[in-house]
Design an enzyme around this catalytic site. Structure first.
Site, mmCIF file in Angstrom:
data_model
loop_
_atom_site.group_PDB
_atom_site.id
_atom_site.type_symbol
_atom_site.label_atom_id
_atom_site.label_comp_id
_atom_site.label_asym_id
_atom_site.label_seq_id
_atom_site.Cartn_x
_atom_site.Cartn_y
_atom_site.Cartn_z
ATOM 1 N N SER A 198 46.832 28.003 -18.700
ATOM 2 C CA SER A 198 47.767 27.940 -19.896
ATOM 3 C C SER A 198 47.093 27.047 -20.860
ATOM 4 O O SER A 198 46.421 26.167 -20.290
ATOM 5 C CB SER A 198 49.137 27.367 -19.618
ATOM 6 O OG SER A 198 49.817 27.051 -20.983
ATOM 7 N N TYR B 61 46.780 30.232 -26.802
ATOM 8 C CA TYR B 61 47.435 30.342 -28.499
ATOM 9 C C TYR B 61 46.587 30.219 -29.282
ATOM 10 O O TYR B 61 45.706 29.322 -29.406
ATOM 11 C CB TYR B 61 48.566 29.009 -28.158
ATOM 12 C CG TYR B 61 49.870 29.430 -27.257
ATOM 13 C CD1 TYR B 61 50.696 30.404 -27.527
ATOM 14 C CD2 TYR B 61 49.734 28.697 -25.927
ATOM 15 C CE1 TYR B 61 51.871 30.481 -26.612
ATOM 16 C CE2 TYR B 61 51.001 28.661 -25.290
ATOM 17 C CZ TYR B 61 51.795 29.651 -25.401
ATOM 18 O OH TYR B 61 52.849 29.957 -24.751
ATOM 19 N N THR C 281 48.283 34.842 -26.402
ATOM 20 C CA THR C 281 49.667 35.184 -26.549
ATOM 21 C C THR C 281 50.111 35.430 -28.059
ATOM 22 O O THR C 281 49.600 34.676 -29.133
ATOM 23 C CB THR C 281 50.258 34.044 -26.036
ATOM 24 O OG1 THR C 281 50.149 33.844 -24.759
ATOM 25 C CG2 THR C 281 51.931 34.014 -26.401
ATOM 26 N N LYS D 134 49.055 39.364 -24.934
ATOM 27 C CA LYS D 134 50.043 38.981 -23.962
ATOM 28 C C LYS D 134 51.421 39.003 -25.053
ATOM 29 O O LYS D 134 51.369 37.763 -25.958
ATOM 30 C CB LYS D 134 49.928 37.913 -23.166
ATOM 31 C CG LYS D 134 50.967 37.378 -22.149
ATOM 32 C CD LYS D 134 50.610 36.404 -21.487
ATOM 33 C CE LYS D 134 51.710 35.812 -20.417
ATOM 34 N NZ LYS D 134 53.126 35.478 -21.084
ATOM 35 N N HIS E 291 58.222 36.770 -23.095
ATOM 36 C CA HIS E 291 57.989 35.345 -22.947
ATOM 37 C C HIS E 291 58.933 34.833 -21.808
ATOM 38 O O HIS E 291 59.521 33.577 -21.725
ATOM 39 C CB HIS E 291 57.766 34.528 -24.025
ATOM 40 C CG HIS E 291 56.885 33.251 -24.159
ATOM 41 N ND1 HIS E 291 55.710 33.480 -24.800
ATOM 42 C CD2 HIS E 291 56.843 32.002 -23.798
ATOM 43 C CE1 HIS E 291 55.030 32.331 -24.671
ATOM 44 N NE2 HIS E 291 55.656 31.351 -24.118
#
Length: 381
Positions: free
Chosen positions: A105, A127, A153, A249, A273
């Site tokens: 992540s 992100y 994402t 995603k 999520h």
């Protein structure tokens, strides 16, 4: 004794301070979508067939450019290093030993480089921030580390309101309150484990101007910097900079899946999520078939959110998923028992999936995919 994912969850709850367990365990608003992710899996039944030779079974499966030992990977979860010291490295190592993938992540405690020096890193999750220089830097670092798949994402135009986090001040405050400090002090084994790896920080934010020097400050800054304007042009921007596999995603509609693919993505993750963004959204397993139909073989379709059993994996594959991402399930194991806990969760899901296939009269993942939707029914009262 841990015999299922719920056992790991209970042990994680005992070991973690409330702030971090609630971050891991909670969802948005009333957590209705989070619960629906589970109940909609439970509403599906599997077709049983007997008088079939299932003495030899093959769980290998090809997706994301590789043949893996299982049709699943460990999905990206933020703050793994706060669930167990060196959490990201421990999870990546357990995944590699099991022959499956791991995705790091953006909000990891360990940096891209720190994980890659200790374990394989086939995937990274990005992100998009208002400051595109951050995204460009992370993409370049992922490429330099040999990452093959970039998950971007797309369901965080704004952060969902997670009431448990709000109560605890997590990701909303730049410093710890007295109650959180006391709670951490009451979990000394957890504290010693985490601090043995040094002062916790967001590894991918460390040293970046304006991000602060503490985990709380960095988390608040990163969260505040998420870009609410992300659209198809941004996927095209990423596509022009990323030579590997690009996966969007956070897709919950056929239209959005088509847009992502038209914008250069090689696939999508059907995801809400984990019920942590739009409360009231559909479960991922309920929307999976229409997205798989819309994609029509043009790209890969993965799924996350709600998987707790090997039978859940079988249902997702039968309904059109090319693979699944495991989230909370493996983090419960990480928090409960470190690398061994992650390995135990993977083995538990492997064993359940293996038995499920055998009792369905199937001897491989390929046979399950060939059976497709004929292998699954919706339960009736």
């Amino acid at each position: 004794m841990i015999v299922n994912i719920e056992d790991a969850r209970r042990r994680a709850r005992r070991r973690l301070p409330r702030m971090f367990f609630d971050y891991l365990d909670g969802g948005a608003f009333a957590e209705a979508t989070m619960r629906r992710n589970r109940s909609d899996f439970d509403a599906l039944t599997l077709e049983q067939h007997v008088l079939v030779d299932v003495s030899r079974r093959d769980l290998t499966h090809h997706f994301l450019g590789r043949t893996w030992k299982l049709p699943m990977m460990l999905g990206p979860i933020g703050f793994c290093g706060m669930m167990a010291g060196g959490g990201e490295v421990k999870a990546a190592t357990a995944a590699a030993k099991a022959g499956i993938g791991f995705a790091l992540s953006t909000f990891a405690i360990a940096s891209i480089e720190a994980v890659r020096t200790k374990a394989p890193l086939p995937a990274f999750q990005l992100y998009m921030f208002r400051d595109r220089a951050i995204a460009a830097d992370l993409v370049a670092r992922a490429a330099a580390a040999g990452v093959e798949t970039l998950f971007v994402t797309v369901d965080t135009a704004v952060s969902g309101i997670r009431e448990r986090d709000t109560r605890n001040g997590f990701r909303t405050s730049a410093r710890l309150g007295p109650r959180a400090l006391l709670d951490m002090a009451l979990h000394p084994l957890w504290g010693l484990d985490v601090l043995a790896n040094g002062k916790p920080q967001l590894g991918n934010a460390a040293g970046r101007p304006g991000m602060g020097s503490t985990l709380m400050a960095q988390a608040a800054q990163f969260s505040a910097g998420l870009d609410p304007t992300v659209g198809p042009a941004d996927l095209e921007w990423l596509r022009s900079r990323w030579q590997g596999r690009l996966i969007a995603k956070g897709v919950l509609s056929a239209r959005d899946a088509q847009t992502a693919i038209d914008s250069g993505c090689d696939g999508v993750v059907v995801s809400n999520h984990g019920g942590r963004q739009l409360d009231g959204a559909r479960s991922t397993i309920s929307v999976l078939p229409e997205i798989a139909d819309a994609v029509g073989g043009r790209a890969e379709v993965l799924l996350d959110s709600g998987i707790r059993r090997g039978s859940d994996i079988a249902k997702a594959l039968a309904l059109g998923a090319d693979g699944v991402l495991i989230g909370r399930a493996y983090i419960y194991g990480l928090a409960a028992a470190g690398e061994a806990g992650v390995g135990g969760v993977i083995e538990h899901l492997r064993g359940e999936l293996d038995v499920t296939l055998a009792l369905m009269g199937l001897d491989s993942i390929a046979a399950l995919k060939a059976a497709g939707r004929d292998a699954v029914r919706r339960a009736t009262l």
